[in-house]
Design a protein around this motif. Structure first.
Motif, PDB file in Angstrom:
ATOM      1  N   VAL A   1      45.868  45.915  37.048  1.00 48.23           N
ATOM      2  CA  VAL A   1      44.802  45.684  36.058  1.00 48.23           C
ATOM      3  C   VAL A   1      45.406  45.307  34.710  1.00 48.23           C
ATOM      4  CG1 VAL A   1      43.002  46.831  34.699  1.00 48.23           C
ATOM      5  CG2 VAL A   1      43.036  47.078  37.189  1.00 48.23           C
TER       6      VAL A   1
ATOM      7  N   HIS B   1      37.212  49.085  37.350  1.00 45.95           N
ATOM      8  CA  HIS B   1      38.319  48.521  36.575  1.00 45.95           C
ATOM      9  C   HIS B   1      38.606  49.381  35.344  1.00 45.95           C
ATOM     10  CE1 HIS B   1      39.030  45.060  38.958  1.00 45.95           C
ATOM     11  NE2 HIS B   1      38.033  44.316  38.541  1.00 45.95           N
TER      12      HIS B   1
ATOM     13  N   SER C   1      41.854  47.839  42.822  1.00 46.31           N
ATOM     14  CA  SER C   1      41.379  48.618  41.682  1.00 46.31           C
ATOM     15  C   SER C   1      40.360  49.667  42.102  1.00 46.31           C
ATOM     16  CB  SER C   1      40.764  47.680  40.635  1.00 46.31           C
ATOM     17  OG  SER C   1      40.306  48.389  39.511  1.00 46.31           O
TER      18      SER C   1
END
Length: 455
Positions: free
Chosen positions: A335, A42, A185
């Motif tokens: 994200v 992430h 991600s």
């Protein structure tokens, strides 16, 4: 009177239950099963995005010496301030600061903290998603142009490429929480490393070949500052500093990412979170330093704001790299969008009393994607947007607000080493905010002079 008190207690209990149920639905707090490597990819996805592709261009405006100092110093400062945020996530026993503005409210007060943090964080997240719309559209167009080279393909304007890039986000935005976008991600993080290495290797090879041919022909790569006038050089440097600060963006979602990691008294979430951050920064160092220096070495001050737009050989490899950028910024968009979805849905449910559910989520998130797409189509100025958003939004939340909160909450010894380190970071961050915002805004104005709306 006793009945009134009992009714009041029941109402408070009902509000607590409703709040708990809402936390189970909101995207930041609904799932806390993440592992340390979730934190790693992430954070990589949040940082290694449009920023890394703009670093050679920033070097062309700063020169070798100042450019290297800016990138290395930013790396060190932001790693330190990211560690501060990870440590402060569980500063109060029994409480988690799951959102950046919640920590800000604890440090500055409920009202002031909200007004200090929330506008900046919104600017960062919305600004990043707008830049990613532009980046995705540019990379799709570059892929198309490379594949169609030598053939009779239609010339499709950037507006339509941005719309094509936006299309999958209307579906992906319906994924409920951070953990549900982990595969997206993760793929984005892998792609970021892959296209960064392609940009590095092809730039290094081109730079070496160019140096040999230049020696024979007497035409060396120009490493002088990009602008030809004194004013242009000064403002170019200011904008370039904003581009560098844009490259370190994960602070604005780090507490939200840490909120997805489970917490027990024996095992605080900061341990796996920090493990993931260290892994992420190792990848960031590899990508940033290699791309920045190799890209500038190969092209000097002729490099484009997006280095992959400058590269065109080998054609198939650069085409693949641009497609990788598209995959990465798809994940990066999600994200940065997830905390925005959390804010929007919280506002709609708590303030406007909407019923939480699929249709609320569908309408709110689709409107957000459409809005960022529209702004990206209207203002597709990659380098100016990087500089402006990097200075105005990223520098405060990344470089100096964590240090201010650390001084307030941790209260290190005045004039001690920790106190001085934080003061230095604050001074650098404030100066960066002021100068890079000016440079980025000027670049947007210059780009807009020759731009035809929706062309």
């Amino acid at each position: 009177m006793e009945e009134f008190v009992e009714a009041l207690k029941d109402r408070k209990q009902e509000e607590k239950l409703k709040h708990a149920n809402l936390d189970d639905w909101l995207p930041i707090t609904s799932s806390r099963t993440a592992k340390w490597y979730y934190s790693a990819f992430h954070n990589v996805t949040a940082m290694v995005g449009a920023g890394v592709l703009g670093l050679p261009f920033a070097m062309s405006q700063l020169g070798w010496g100042l450019g290297a100092v800016a990138i290395v110093m930013s790396f060190v400062i932001t790693l330190y301030t990211l560690w501060q945020l990870v440590e402060m996530h569980e500063l109060v026993p029994g409480k988690r600061f799951d959102r950046y503005h919640e920590l800000g409210q604890h440090a500055f007060g409920p009202r002031l903290g909200l007004w200090i943090i929330l506008p900046l964080q919104i600017i960062v997240m919305v600004g990043t998603d707008i830049v990613y719309m532009v980046t995705g559209g540019q990379s799709l167009r570059k892929f198309h142009d490379l594949v169609c080279q030598g053939r009779h393909c239609a010339d499709i304007r950037l507006t339509f490429w941005i719309m094509i890039f936006a299309a999958p986000h209307f579906v992906l935005s319906l994924l409920p929480n951070f953990n549900s976008i982990s595969s997206v991600s993760g793929a984005a993080a892998v792609m970021s490393l892959a296209y960064s290495m392609i940009a590095f290797l092809t730039s290094a090879v081109k730079g070496s070949a160019g140096a040999s041919s230049a020696s024979a022909a007497g035409n060396a790569v120009d490493y002088g500052l990009r602008a030809s006038t004194p004013a242009g050089r000064v403002f170019g440097m200011l904008g370039a500093l904003g581009t560098v600060s844009f490259a370190y963006a994960a602070h604005n979602v780090v507490l939200e990412i840490q909120a997805t990691i489970p917490l027990t008294p024996e095992s605080p979430s900061k341990r796996p979170m920090w493990r993931g951050v260290v892994a992420a920064y190792g990848i960031v160092a590899l990508c940033y330093f290699s791309v920045a220096f190799a890209g500038y070495y190969a092209f000097g001050n002729a490099v484009d704001p997006n280095v992959l737009i400058t590269l065109d050989r080998p054609r198939w490899l650069i085409a693949a790299a641009n497609l990788m950028v598209v995959v990465h910024v798809v994940g990066g968009y999600q994200v940065f969008a997830m905390p925005m979805f959390d804010m929007i849905e919280t506002l709609l449910v708590k303030r406007h009393k909407f019923e939480p559910g699929f249709w609320l989520r569908f309408a709110a998130r689709s409107a957000y994607v459409a809005a960022t797409m529209f702004v990206g189509i209207t203002f597709p100025f990659f380098d100016g947007l990087l500089g402006f958003f990097g200075g105005f939004g990223f520098a405060p939340t990344t470089y100096f607000i964590p240090c201010i909160m650390w001084l307030i909450l941790k209260k290190p010894k005045k004039y001690g080493l920790t106190w001085f380190i934080n003061i230095i970071c604050i001074v650098i961050g404030v100066l960066l905010t002021l100068v890079s915002s000016i440079g980025g805004l000027r670049q947007i104005i210059l780009d807009a002079k020759n731009y035809k709306l929706y062309s």
